[in-house]
Design a protein around this motif. Structure first.
Motif, PDB file in Angstrom:
ATOM      1  N   GLY A  21       0.817  -1.199   0.000  1.00  0.00           N
ATOM      2  CA  GLY A  21       0.000   0.000   0.000  1.00  0.00           C
ATOM      3  C   GLY A  21       0.855   1.254   0.000  1.00  0.00           C
ATOM      4  N   ASN A  22       0.177   2.376  -0.052  1.00  0.00           N
ATOM      5  CA  ASN A  22       0.849   3.674  -0.082  1.00  0.00           C
ATOM      6  C   ASN A  22       0.618   4.380   1.247  1.00  0.00           C
ATOM      7  OD1 ASN A  22       1.648   3.479  -2.876  1.00  0.00           O
ATOM      8  ND2 ASN A  22      -0.508   3.720  -3.362  1.00  0.00           N
ATOM      9  N   SER A  66      -2.210   5.686   6.078  1.00  0.00           N
ATOM     10  CA  SER A  66      -2.558   5.195   4.751  1.00  0.00           C
ATOM     11  C   SER A  66      -2.872   6.387   3.859  1.00  0.00           C
ATOM     12  CB  SER A  66      -3.771   4.278   4.837  1.00  0.00           C
ATOM     13  OG  SER A  66      -4.296   4.037   3.548  1.00  0.00           O
ATOM     14  N   GLU A  68      -4.632   6.248   1.246  1.00  0.00           N
ATOM     15  CA  GLU A  68      -5.999   6.103   0.758  1.00  0.00           C
ATOM     16  C   GLU A  68      -7.032   6.419   1.844  1.00  0.00           C
ATOM     17  OE1 GLU A  68      -3.667   3.566   0.148  1.00  0.00           O
ATOM     18  OE2 GLU A  68      -3.327   4.213  -1.912  1.00  0.00           O
ATOM     19  N   THR A  69      -6.860   5.830   3.036  1.00  0.00           N
ATOM     20  CA  THR A  69      -7.884   5.954   4.071  1.00  0.00           C
ATOM     21  C   THR A  69      -7.556   7.005   5.131  1.00  0.00           C
ATOM     22  OG1 THR A  69      -6.885   4.285   5.517  1.00  0.00           O
ATOM     23  CG2 THR A  69      -8.442   3.508   3.817  1.00  0.00           C
TER      24      THR A  69
END
Length: 82
Positions: A21-22, A66, A68-69
């Protein structure tokens, strides 16, 4: 042969945690002021970014979220530099 298979299975089950993940790595210094450095990294590169911040800013608190989140990475964030 059976022993090799058992060792391989045990290593796989308890083996290395692979981060994927990023992530966004940021920090505040010992006084609580935001450090003007933010890293956008993938996977295990969080440790390189975190260690770089800690080398430059002892006693800083590093946050890994994260991308994204925006949730903090459980077990790794926040991290208190020594």
């Amino acid at each position: 042969m059976k022993q090799i298979l058992l060792v391989a299975i045990a290593a796989t089950i308890s083996g290395c945690v692979t981060l994927s993940g990023n992530y966004v790595v940021s920090a505040v210094d010992a006084k609580g002021e935001k450090i003007n450095t933010v890293f956008f990294v993938q996977g295990r590169q969080i440790y390189t970014a975190r260690n770089g911040i800690c080398a430059a800013h002892p006693k800083a608190t590093v946050y890994i979220r994260s991308a994204e989140t925006k949730a903090e990475l459980e077990g790794e964030s926040p991290y208190q530099c020594r």
